[in-house]
Design a protein around this motif. Structure first.
Motif, PDB file in Angstrom:
ATOM      1  N   GLY A 125    -132.196 -18.537 -14.982  1.00  0.00           N
ATOM      2  CA  GLY A 125    -131.600 -17.576 -14.061  1.00  0.00           C
ATOM      3  C   GLY A 125    -130.701 -18.206 -13.026  1.00  0.00           C
ATOM      4  N   GLN A 126    -130.768 -17.673 -11.797  1.00  0.00           N
ATOM      5  CA  GLN A 126    -129.916 -18.141 -10.719  1.00  0.00           C
ATOM      6  C   GLN A 126    -130.250 -19.566 -10.309  1.00  0.00           C
ATOM      7  N   VAL A 127    -131.541 -19.914 -10.416  1.00  0.00           N
ATOM      8  CA  VAL A 127    -131.937 -21.290 -10.082  1.00  0.00           C
ATOM      9  C   VAL A 127    -131.231 -22.280 -11.005  1.00  0.00           C
ATOM     10  N   LEU A 128    -131.165 -21.952 -12.289  1.00  0.00           N
ATOM     11  CA  LEU A 128    -130.483 -22.808 -13.259  1.00  0.00           C
ATOM     12  C   LEU A 128    -129.003 -22.913 -12.932  1.00  0.00           C
ATOM     13  N   ALA A 129    -128.370 -21.771 -12.635  1.00  0.00           N
ATOM     14  CA  ALA A 129    -126.937 -21.776 -12.321  1.00  0.00           C
ATOM     15  C   ALA A 129    -126.657 -22.600 -11.070  1.00  0.00           C
ATOM     16  N   ASP A 130    -127.506 -22.452 -10.052  1.00  0.00           N
ATOM     17  CA  ASP A 130    -127.305 -23.212  -8.820  1.00  0.00           C
ATOM     18  C   ASP A 130    -127.504 -24.715  -9.051  1.00  0.00           C
ATOM     19  N   ALA A 131    -128.482 -25.072  -9.877  1.00  0.00           N
ATOM     20  CA  ALA A 131    -128.732 -26.478 -10.160  1.00  0.00           C
ATOM     21  C   ALA A 131    -127.554 -27.103 -10.901  1.00  0.00           C
ATOM     22  N   VAL A 132    -127.007 -26.377 -11.883  1.00  0.00           N
ATOM     23  CA  VAL A 132    -125.842 -26.878 -12.621  1.00  0.00           C
ATOM     24  C   VAL A 132    -124.677 -27.107 -11.667  1.00  0.00           C
ATOM     25  N   THR A 133    -124.443 -26.149 -10.773  1.00  0.00           N
ATOM     26  CA  THR A 133    -123.351 -26.275  -9.810  1.00  0.00           C
ATOM     27  C   THR A 133    -123.560 -27.469  -8.879  1.00  0.00           C
ATOM     28  N   ALA A 134    -124.778 -27.611  -8.377  1.00  0.00           N
ATOM     29  CA  ALA A 134    -125.066 -28.683  -7.421  1.00  0.00           C
ATOM     30  C   ALA A 134    -124.925 -30.060  -8.060  1.00  0.00           C
ATOM     31  N   ILE A 135    -125.495 -30.237  -9.257  1.00  0.00           N
ATOM     32  CA  ILE A 135    -125.438 -31.552  -9.903  1.00  0.00           C
ATOM     33  C   ILE A 135    -124.027 -31.886 -10.358  1.00  0.00           C
ATOM     34  N   SER A 136    -123.293 -30.891 -10.848  1.00  0.00           N
ATOM     35  CA  SER A 136    -121.935 -31.159 -11.334  1.00  0.00           C
ATOM     36  C   SER A 136    -120.978 -31.522 -10.202  1.00  0.00           C
ATOM     37  N   ARG A 137    -121.390 -31.291  -8.971  1.00  0.00           N
ATOM     38  CA  ARG A 137    -120.566 -31.698  -7.832  1.00  0.00           C
ATOM     39  C   ARG A 137    -120.778 -33.165  -7.477  1.00  0.00           C
ATOM     40  N   ARG A 138    -121.834 -33.757  -8.028  1.00  0.00           N
ATOM     41  CA  ARG A 138    -122.133 -35.170  -7.768  1.00  0.00           C
ATOM     42  C   ARG A 138    -121.953 -35.943  -9.073  1.00  0.00           C
ATOM     43  N   ARG A 139    -120.814 -36.539  -9.234  1.00  0.00           N
ATOM     44  CA  ARG A 139    -120.415 -37.146 -10.505  1.00  0.00           C
ATOM     45  C   ARG A 139    -121.438 -38.172 -11.013  1.00  0.00           C
ATOM     46  N   GLU A 140    -121.888 -39.074 -10.155  1.00  0.00           N
ATOM     47  CA  GLU A 140    -122.807 -40.117 -10.608  1.00  0.00           C
ATOM     48  C   GLU A 140    -124.159 -39.540 -11.017  1.00  0.00           C
ATOM     49  N   SER A 141    -124.653 -38.561 -10.270  1.00  0.00           N
ATOM     50  CA  SER A 141    -125.923 -37.923 -10.640  1.00  0.00           C
ATOM     51  C   SER A 141    -125.785 -37.194 -11.971  1.00  0.00           C
ATOM     52  N   TRP A 142    -124.649 -36.579 -12.182  1.00  0.00           N
ATOM     53  CA  TRP A 142    -124.363 -35.870 -13.433  1.00  0.00           C
ATOM     54  C   TRP A 142    -124.399 -36.851 -14.598  1.00  0.00           C
ATOM     55  N   ILE A 143    -123.709 -37.971 -14.433  1.00  0.00           N
ATOM     56  CA  ILE A 143    -123.668 -38.980 -15.495  1.00  0.00           C
ATOM     57  C   ILE A 143    -125.054 -39.583 -15.719  1.00  0.00           C
ATOM     58  N   ASP A 144    -125.786 -39.820 -14.629  1.00  0.00           N
ATOM     59  CA  ASP A 144    -127.157 -40.348 -14.763  1.00  0.00           C
ATOM     60  C   ASP A 144    -127.995 -39.443 -15.666  1.00  0.00           C
ATOM     61  N   LEU A 145    -127.869 -38.143 -15.453  1.00  0.00           N
ATOM     62  CA  LEU A 145    -128.660 -37.195 -16.240  1.00  0.00           C
ATOM     63  C   LEU A 145    -128.239 -37.209 -17.705  1.00  0.00           C
ATOM     64  N   MET A 146    -126.963 -37.391 -17.957  1.00  0.00           N
ATOM     65  CA  MET A 146    -126.496 -37.482 -19.342  1.00  0.00           C
ATOM     66  C   MET A 146    -127.032 -38.753 -20.016  1.00  0.00           C
ATOM     67  N   VAL A 147    -127.040 -39.848 -19.260  1.00  0.00           N
ATOM     68  CA  VAL A 147    -127.527 -41.117 -19.822  1.00  0.00           C
ATOM     69  C   VAL A 147    -128.988 -41.004 -20.241  1.00  0.00           C
ATOM     70  N   THR A 148    -129.807 -40.408 -19.380  1.00  0.00           N
ATOM     71  CA  THR A 148    -131.242 -40.343 -19.667  1.00  0.00           C
ATOM     72  C   THR A 148    -131.617 -39.230 -20.629  1.00  0.00           C
ATOM     73  N   ASP A 149    -131.007 -38.054 -20.468  1.00  0.00           N
ATOM     74  CA  ASP A 149    -131.473 -36.895 -21.234  1.00  0.00           C
ATOM     75  C   ASP A 149    -130.643 -36.606 -22.483  1.00  0.00           C
ATOM     76  N   GLU A 150    -129.383 -36.980 -22.496  1.00  0.00           N
ATOM     77  CA  GLU A 150    -128.583 -36.769 -23.707  1.00  0.00           C
ATOM     78  C   GLU A 150    -128.693 -37.956 -24.660  1.00  0.00           C
ATOM     79  N   TYR A 151    -128.732 -39.173 -24.084  1.00  0.00           N
ATOM     80  CA  TYR A 151    -128.737 -40.376 -24.907  1.00  0.00           C
ATOM     81  C   TYR A 151    -130.085 -41.087 -24.931  1.00  0.00           C
ATOM     82  N   GLY A 152    -130.998 -40.700 -24.062  1.00  0.00           N
ATOM     83  CA  GLY A 152    -132.318 -41.315 -24.052  1.00  0.00           C
ATOM     84  C   GLY A 152    -132.331 -42.755 -23.592  1.00  0.00           C
ATOM     85  N   ARG A 153    -131.388 -43.137 -22.738  1.00  0.00           N
ATOM     86  CA  ARG A 153    -131.325 -44.508 -22.248  1.00  0.00           C
ATOM     87  C   ARG A 153    -131.893 -44.605 -20.837  1.00  0.00           C
TER      88      ARG A 153
END
Length: 249
Positions: A125-153
Motif C-alpha cells: 500500500g502507501q507504506v510501500l510507495a513511500d518507502a520506494v520514494t524515500a530509498i530511491s532518493r538516496r542513491r547509495e542506499s538504493w544501490i546497496d539494496l540492489m547489491v544485497t537483495d537482487e544479486y545476493g552479495r
C-alpha cells in the motif's frame, strides 16, 4: 535453579548501542579465514606426517616434508584466498557500476525492482510507495539494496590482504603442531603428534561453537572426525606404499 529464568540477551538495545552495532556490521569479518586455515593446516600437515610414518621413512624426511608443506601450502592457501576475496570485491564493484548505470538510464525499471524487493519484505500500500520514494532518493542506499537483495552479495566482503594474512598465520600455527614432537627428544614422537593434532582438531571445533548454535563438544568432535579421517587415509596409503620406499636388499 529457576526454571523460569531467561537466558541473558546477546547485546543491548539502547539507541547508541544499536547505532554502534549496525555500524560495525559493515566491517568485514575474518573468522572463516582463520577456521579454514587452521583446519587445513593441521589436516594436511598431519596427513603428510602420517603418510611418511606409514611408509616407514626416517624422522628427518617427516620434518623436511612437513616444513615444506607448512610453508609452501600455507603460502598457496593464502594467495588463493587473496585472489578469491579480491575477485569477490571486484564483483561487488562491478555490480555497483551496473546498477548506477541502470538507475541513470532506466530509473522506472529500477524503481519497479525496488518496489518488488520491498514488497517481498512485507511492505504494501502507501507504506510501500513511500518507502520506494524515500530509498530511491538516496542513491547509495538504493544501490546497496540492489547489491544485497537482487544479486545476493555482501556489502562488506573481507579485505583481500587481511584474509590472506589470517589464513596463512592460522595455517602456520595449526600446521606446526604435528611436527613439534619430531623435533623434541621424545621416544614416541608419532604417538605424541597424533595426540597433539587430535587435540588441535577438537580445540578448533570447540572454538567454532562460539559462533554457532551447536554445543562445543559436538563441534569439536565433528572437526576431530574430519581431521582423523584425512589422517587415517594418509596413513593407510603410506603403509600400502611402504614397499616402494624400502631400500633395495
Amino acid at each position: 535453579m529457576n526454571r523460569d529464568a531467561q537466558p541473558a540477551l546477546e547485546h543491548g538495545h539502547g539507541r547508541d548501542e544499536i547505532a554502534v552495532r549496525l555500524s560495525a556490521a559493515r566491517s568485514p569479518g575474518h573468522l572463516g579465514d582463520a577456521v579454514y586455515g587452521a583446519i587445513d593446516g593441521a589436516v594436511t600437515t598431519f596427513a603428510i606426517v602420517a603418510g611418511v610414518q606409514g611408509a616407514g621413512l626416517p624422522t628427518s624426511v617427516i620434518v623436511i616434508l612437513g616444513l615444506a608443506n607448512v610453508l609452501a601450502d600455507g603460502v598457496s592457501m593464502a594467495l588463493g584466498n587473496f585472489t578469491a576475496t579480491r575477485t569477490e570485491a571486484d564483483e561487488v564493484a562491478r555490480i555497483r557500476t551496473i546498477e548506477t548505470r541502470h538507475i541513470e538510464r532506466v530509473p522506472e525499471g529500477e524503481r519497479e525492482e525496488l518496489r518488488q524487493i520491498l514488497a517481498a519484505k512485507g511492505l504494501e500500500g502507501q507504506v510501500l510507495a513511500d518507502a520506494v520514494t524515500a530509498i530511491s532518493r538516496r542513491r547509495e542506499s538504493w544501490i546497496d539494496l540492489m547489491v544485497t537483495d537482487e544479486y545476493g552479495r555482501s556489502l562488506s566482503p573481507p579485505r583481500a590482504g587481511t584474509s590472506a594474512g589470517v589464513t596463512f598465520v592460522a595455517f602456520l600455527a595449526a600446521g606446526a603442531v604435528p611436527l613439534l614432537p619430531f623435533v623434541m627428544p621424545l621416544e614416541a614422537p608419532f604417538a605424541a603428534s597424533a595426540i597433539a593434532t587430535a587435540a588441535t582438531f577438537f580445540t578448533i571445533g570447540a572454538l567454532k561453537s562460539r559462533w554457532s548454535l551447536r554445543s562445543w563438544w559436538r563441534a569439536g568432535a565433528e572437526t576431530l572426525a574430519i581431521g582423523g579421517t584425512a589422517a587415517a587415509v594418509a596413513y593407510a596409503v603410506g603403509t600400502l606404499l611402504s614397499g616402494f620406499a624400502a631400500p633395495p636388499g
